[in-house]
Scaffold this motif. Sequence first.
Motif, PDB file in Angstrom:
ATOM      1  N   ILE A  39      -3.856  -6.431  -0.846  1.00 30.22           N
ATOM      2  CA  ILE A  39      -4.383  -5.097  -1.117  1.00 30.22           C
ATOM      3  C   ILE A  39      -5.693  -5.277  -1.893  1.00 30.22           C
ATOM      4  CG2 ILE A  39      -2.227  -3.808  -1.069  1.00 30.22           C
ATOM      5  CD1 ILE A  39      -2.220  -3.905  -4.144  1.00 30.22           C
TER       6      ILE A  39
ATOM      7  N   THR B 279      -4.532   2.693  -2.979  1.00 29.73           N
ATOM      8  CA  THR B 279      -5.218   1.426  -2.694  1.00 29.73           C
ATOM      9  C   THR B 279      -5.377   1.327  -1.178  1.00 29.73           C
ATOM     10  OG1 THR B 279      -3.179   0.140  -2.457  1.00 29.73           O
ATOM     11  CG2 THR B 279      -4.080   0.376  -4.683  1.00 29.73           C
ATOM     12  N   ASN B 280      -5.872   0.204  -0.697  1.00 27.79           N
ATOM     13  CA  ASN B 280      -5.810  -0.036   0.744  1.00 27.79           C
ATOM     14  C   ASN B 280      -5.450  -1.487   1.021  1.00 27.79           C
ATOM     15  OD1 ASN B 280      -8.959  -0.376   0.101  1.00 27.79           O
ATOM     16  ND2 ASN B 280      -8.516  -1.572   1.934  1.00 27.79           N
ATOM     17  N   ARG B 281      -4.641  -1.652   2.051  1.00 25.92           N
ATOM     18  CA  ARG B 281      -4.258  -3.007   2.440  1.00 25.92           C
ATOM     19  C   ARG B 281      -5.469  -3.739   2.992  1.00 25.92           C
ATOM     20  NH1 ARG B 281      -2.381   0.553   6.228  1.00 25.92           N
ATOM     21  NH2 ARG B 281      -2.618   0.064   8.452  1.00 25.92           N
TER      22      ARG B 281
ATOM     23  N   GLU C  50       0.824  -1.202   0.000  1.00 33.24           N
ATOM     24  CA  GLU C  50       0.000   0.000   0.000  1.00 33.24           C
ATOM     25  C   GLU C  50       0.863   1.259   0.000  1.00 33.24           C
ATOM     26  OE1 GLU C  50      -3.528   0.844   2.968  1.00 33.24           O
ATOM     27  OE2 GLU C  50      -1.637   1.545   3.869  1.00 33.24           O
TER      28      GLU C  50
END
Length: 479
Positions: A403, A385-387, A375
């Motif tokens: 992710i 993005t997001n983990r 991330e």
Amino acid sequence: MSDSTLVSSVYRQALEVIEGVEPRIAEATRNELADQRGSLKLIASENYASPAVLMTMGTWFSDKYAEGTVGHRFYAGCQNVDTVESIAAEHARELFGAEYAYVQPHSGIDANLVAFWSILAHRVEGPWLEKASAKNVNDLTEEDWEALRRELGNQRLLGMSLDAGGHLTHGFRPNISGKMFHQNQYGTDPETGLLDYGALAAKAREFKPLVLVAGYSAYPRRVNFAKVREIADEVGATLMVDMAHFAGLVAGKVFTGDEDPVPHAHVVTTTTHKSLRGPRGGMVLATEEYAPSVDRGCPMVLGGPLSHVMAAKAVALAEARQDSFRSYAQKVADNAKSLAEGFSKRDANLVTGGTDNHLVLLDVSSFGLTGRQAESALLDAGVVTNRNSVPRDPNGAWYTSGIRLGTPALTTRGFGHDEFDAVAELIVKVLSNTQPGTTKAGDPSKASYTLADGVADKVKAASAEMLDKHPLYPGLELA
């Protein structure tokens, strides 16, 4: 005057007014637009609301208290709020084919709390009070209320586990939902990562929940809600579906029949942003049977409804009833497949091997990275993005091994198959050129990393070329 010229004029003047009071907020607002314009937004829970939706939130409806329901407020002078709430609920019912819609929740978590307590009130409190000796709730003794509290707090909830793709409000221990209920969780098949309806049915028979929660925040496949309803009916559970992530695909008729939760669930919750492309807020849909309990959301759980946000919900829901939204929703799903195919042909490891909704879950452990490292490295390269946890994640919910990527936002900007294939290539390039770091003691670190020199600049340049072809809020100029 063109629409874009008018919108530009409105925002410029609004920022000038803000600047006269607190210039730092005006500057942060300008910077946020610049950042969103200049980055690849792939967070599955984010999108871009229309100028009409955004402007609707900035009105004097913000100044109004309106606890209660339409026609039954605890404050005077709410006739215009009644109009706004009625229109929003009307659009919601028509859009989703729901018997009842409650548009007051401030967020998805609030919507889930309203749903949980409404189910408890309907299934537990109502029958309990009917058997109580007192004829009026005000006459119940403290001992009566203590007995009711024990009854309400001893009910069972079965929801999808966090690492399988469920949400923290589906019974995760640190969340209020995990404290409200005697909770248990169901997962996915260890080999395929897919929801196993036979295993879910077996767990439901064993656990016998009062509430069975379906829906997800990081499960990249569709759900057969007709099958889940059969399971709920068999064990006498109320089926609640959290469709916050995929509401836009339901509204846009990408999910129909058994994959549309509204005809099958007793209660459905959602946010109004994400794939629905509205303001940040929540909503509850229900059958007529549960409507009276849901209608008590305020004061049962909620405080004063945000009237300006309800107005924006009405505008967004009106937009979602247009034919163009159906086209958009289909493109969201098609683009997710393109993104998944782009990863697969570059040998990246996808949970479940692909997607058939709006999101992709990438297991980054094959790159030797944690989700947090991936991330952060991607953010350095302008890819947001997001983990996210993957099933049976060895790194837990904070560092994670994955992710999560979604297509709603970039689809709003006009990205298509070729662009999402290129996005997959850029992401693989960043991850392939990122090395995990070590702690001061020389042990492997789950957070630190090193991105090879020049990679971030190259990815940003390639991204800028695509982003320039699909401008965000085209024609909107703040200077």
